[in-house]
Design a protein around this motif. Sequence first.
Motif, PDB file in Angstrom:
ATOM      1  N   PHE A   1       0.859  -1.186   0.000  1.00 22.56           N
ATOM      2  CA  PHE A   1       0.000   0.000   0.000  1.00 22.56           C
ATOM      3  C   PHE A   1       0.893   1.233   0.000  1.00 22.56           C
ATOM      4  N   ALA A   2       0.310   2.376  -0.348  1.00 13.36           N
ATOM      5  CA  ALA A   2       1.039   3.639  -0.328  1.00 13.36           C
ATOM      6  C   ALA A   2       0.728   4.379   0.966  1.00 13.36           C
ATOM      7  N   SER A   3       1.736   5.064   1.501  1.00 14.30           N
ATOM      8  CA  SER A   3       1.568   5.763   2.771  1.00 14.30           C
ATOM      9  C   SER A   3       2.411   7.037   2.787  1.00 14.30           C
ATOM     10  N   THR A   4       1.928   8.028   3.540  1.00 16.33           N
ATOM     11  CA  THR A   4       2.664   9.284   3.721  1.00 16.33           C
ATOM     12  C   THR A   4       3.326   9.331   5.095  1.00 16.33           C
ATOM     13  N   HIS A   5       3.339   8.232   5.855  1.00 15.39           N
ATOM     14  CA  HIS A   5       3.777   8.309   7.251  1.00 15.39           C
ATOM     15  C   HIS A   5       5.230   8.746   7.386  1.00 15.39           C
ATOM     16  N   ALA A   6       6.058   8.544   6.360  1.00 21.67           N
ATOM     17  CA  ALA A   6       7.458   8.949   6.444  1.00 21.67           C
ATOM     18  C   ALA A   6       7.604  10.471   6.521  1.00 21.67           C
ATOM     19  N   ALA A   7       6.598  11.214   6.020  1.00 20.65           N
ATOM     20  CA  ALA A   7       6.655  12.674   6.056  1.00 20.65           C
ATOM     21  C   ALA A   7       6.432  13.225   7.456  1.00 20.65           C
ATOM     22  N   GLY A   8       5.942  12.383   8.365  1.00 22.89           N
ATOM     23  CA  GLY A   8       5.783  12.801   9.747  1.00 22.89           C
ATOM     24  C   GLY A   8       4.497  13.518  10.067  1.00 22.89           C
ATOM     25  N   GLU A   9       3.625  13.716   9.080  1.00 26.64           N
ATOM     26  CA  GLU A   9       2.357  14.385   9.326  1.00 26.64           C
ATOM     27  C   GLU A   9       1.302  13.373   9.744  1.00 26.64           C
ATOM     28  N   ALA A  10       0.431  13.789  10.669  1.00 29.13           N
ATOM     29  CA  ALA A  10      -0.659  12.908  11.077  1.00 29.13           C
ATOM     30  C   ALA A  10      -1.579  12.638   9.905  1.00 29.13           C
ATOM     31  N   CYS A  11      -1.860  13.667   9.117  1.00 21.70           N
ATOM     32  CA  CYS A  11      -2.724  13.539   7.949  1.00 21.70           C
ATOM     33  C   CYS A  11      -2.454  14.739   7.050  1.00 21.70           C
ATOM     34  N   PRO A  12      -2.161  14.542   5.769  1.00 29.08           N
ATOM     35  CA  PRO A  12      -1.891  15.676   4.883  1.00 29.08           C
ATOM     36  C   PRO A  12      -3.097  16.600   4.791  1.00 29.08           C
ATOM     37  N   PRO A  13      -2.875  17.885   4.593  1.00 28.39           N
ATOM     38  CA  PRO A  13      -4.001  18.810   4.471  1.00 28.39           C
ATOM     39  C   PRO A  13      -4.837  18.515   3.230  1.00 28.39           C
ATOM     40  N   LYS A  14      -6.130  18.743   3.344  1.00 29.35           N
ATOM     41  CA  LYS A  14      -7.020  18.527   2.205  1.00 29.35           C
ATOM     42  C   LYS A  14      -6.853  19.650   1.194  1.00 29.35           C
ATOM     43  N   PRO A  15      -7.055  19.367  -0.101  1.00 27.70           N
ATOM     44  CA  PRO A  15      -6.832  20.391  -1.134  1.00 27.70           C
ATOM     45  C   PRO A  15      -7.884  21.480  -1.089  1.00 27.70           C
ATOM     46  N   ASP A  16      -7.511  22.636  -1.589  1.00 24.83           N
ATOM     47  CA  ASP A  16      -8.419  23.773  -1.709  1.00 24.83           C
ATOM     48  C   ASP A  16      -9.288  23.561  -2.951  1.00 24.83           C
ATOM     49  N   HIS A  17     -10.610  23.462  -2.730  1.00 20.00           N
ATOM     50  CA  HIS A  17     -11.508  23.199  -3.862  1.00 20.00           C
ATOM     51  C   HIS A  17     -12.022  24.483  -4.514  1.00 20.00           C
ATOM     52  N   SER A  18     -11.343  25.606  -4.250  1.00 19.71           N
ATOM     53  CA  SER A  18     -11.735  26.840  -4.927  1.00 19.71           C
ATOM     54  C   SER A  18     -11.454  26.751  -6.422  1.00 19.71           C
ATOM     55  N   GLN A  19     -10.579  25.812  -6.809  1.00 17.81           N
ATOM     56  CA  GLN A  19     -10.290  25.591  -8.237  1.00 17.81           C
ATOM     57  C   GLN A  19     -11.111  24.444  -8.804  1.00 17.81           C
ATOM     58  N   GLY A  20     -12.189  24.066  -8.094  1.00 19.59           N
ATOM     59  CA  GLY A  20     -13.010  22.957  -8.532  1.00 19.59           C
ATOM     60  C   GLY A  20     -12.599  21.671  -7.827  1.00 19.59           C
ATOM     61  N   TYR A  21     -13.195  20.568  -8.256  1.00 21.87           N
ATOM     62  CA  TYR A  21     -12.903  19.282  -7.640  1.00 21.87           C
ATOM     63  C   TYR A  21     -11.553  18.782  -8.136  1.00 21.87           C
ATOM     64  N   VAL A  22     -10.611  18.608  -7.214  1.00 21.06           N
ATOM     65  CA  VAL A  22      -9.257  18.163  -7.562  1.00 21.06           C
ATOM     66  C   VAL A  22      -8.832  17.073  -6.594  1.00 21.06           C
ATOM     67  N   TRP A  23      -7.903  16.238  -7.058  1.00 22.13           N
ATOM     68  CA  TRP A  23      -7.285  15.210  -6.225  1.00 22.13           C
ATOM     69  C   TRP A  23      -5.885  15.682  -5.828  1.00 22.13           C
ATOM     70  N   PRO A  24      -5.482  15.475  -4.551  1.00 20.28           N
ATOM     71  CA  PRO A  24      -4.114  15.817  -4.158  1.00 20.28           C
ATOM     72  C   PRO A  24      -3.135  14.717  -4.540  1.00 20.28           C
ATOM     73  N   LEU A  25      -1.930  15.111  -4.892  1.00 18.38           N
ATOM     74  CA  LEU A  25      -0.842  14.164  -5.167  1.00 18.38           C
ATOM     75  C   LEU A  25       0.131  14.244  -3.999  1.00 18.38           C
ATOM     76  N   ASP A  26      -0.244  13.622  -2.896  1.00 12.97           N
ATOM     77  CA  ASP A  26       0.549  13.708  -1.667  1.00 12.97           C
ATOM     78  C   ASP A  26       1.865  12.948  -1.802  1.00 12.97           C
ATOM     79  N   GLU A  27       2.753  13.160  -0.822  1.00 19.61           N
ATOM     80  CA  GLU A  27       4.075  12.522  -0.819  1.00 19.61           C
ATOM     81  C   GLU A  27       3.956  11.062  -0.359  1.00 19.61           C
ATOM     82  N   PHE A  28       3.433  10.245  -1.254  1.00 17.96           N
ATOM     83  CA  PHE A  28       3.281   8.817  -0.961  1.00 17.96           C
ATOM     84  C   PHE A  28       4.529   8.039  -1.370  1.00 17.96           C
ATOM     85  N   ASP A  29       4.858   7.039  -0.567  1.00 18.87           N
ATOM     86  CA  ASP A  29       5.786   5.985  -0.950  1.00 18.87           C
ATOM     87  C   ASP A  29       5.045   4.654  -0.818  1.00 18.87           C
TER      88      ASP A  29
END
Length: 408
Positions: free
Chosen positions: A158-186
Amino acid sequence: MRAPPRDGSPLSYYGRAAMERRLPAPLACLLLAACASSEPRPKEPLGQIPEATTTAKPEWLPFRIRAGKSVAADPREKHFAELRQLTFGGENAEAYWSPDGRKLVFQSTRDGNTCDQQYILDLESGEVRRVSNGQGKTTCGYFLFPAPATSAQARVLFASTHAAGEACPPKPDHSQGYVWPLDEFDIYTANADGSELRPLIQGKGYDAEATVAFDGSRLVFTSTRDGDIELYTAKLDGSDVKRITSTPGYDGGAFFSPDATKLVWRASRPTGPALDDYRALLAKGLVRPSALEIFVAGADGQNPRPVTRNGRANFAPYFLPDSRRILFASDFSTPQGARGMPNFDLYLVDSDAPPAADGVPPVERVTFYEGFDSFPMFSPTGEHVVFASNRHGAKPGETNLFVARWVE
């Protein structure tokens, strides 16, 4: 003491023994008379059989999906039979089968998590166990193929962002419409009980959406490592990484066909101002998934071609056991320009069928729920299909897992 003769009853033996020990004649005669006059008795059991209890499951008892509960099906959904709801509450999605068809790995926000963690569901007992470490955000779990005989011994990736040290990455700003974030996954692997968590594929940017060929030859994943969102393959140990797509636009969510000769995935092919918008969002670590088509190609990405061409959000494709037909999700039934959340249903397309007037094969609608149906995957035998849906939710927008027996 002498052993009783094999062809004699217990009484005849003890009668003779009494005579041999010079018992009183009347008693010996009574014993012999009883033996002569009684009818033959069963040889077994020679006494009372003690009762025994065990918690072991009989090996002959056939496996059956018992998790969850039966729910009403839509009569229009003719490909579904014996529909069962497997989860109840929260956000549960992207469920994928173990090699032996007895378990599912899926992502969920249960247990108070603010973002997705990976869990394994036992389809017979209904037991759910977390397999990720509870840190960061996870996505796209999958069992490794081939695996040992039991899913309890198989490893999960599975992919995880836990190496970045954040509890949960911030959700994207939908002012530009519906978008998916490309978080720092490994991409990581772990045992089915969550032990021995170790990295498989690492690098700066987004590495996720990994799935594995049934023959264990390669895995495929999505990455931004070269500046665009492309597909890559690798060996199961993470080595020999090869890029297999190169056209500007999003390429992701790929799956191998059961015979391991093809790939199917979702892709965008923007041009002009749409390409400029795509690149501007990509620089911010975002992608807009509102215009994706389903593509197929060889297992190395050769000869790619679209099998949809409707300009809508088509995603989550998966091959049927014939390695030809594809089940996928789309908002195709939502009228263009409609307000509110789009309606996503499952559709079926034969990738090798003659093209229709729009240049791609015709599609068949499979689900009819007015809401969200997506992430289908067939069991290893092809007998069942699992998917995620908003149907039968206790609250609006709740997403749960469902399984049905597939009917041709």
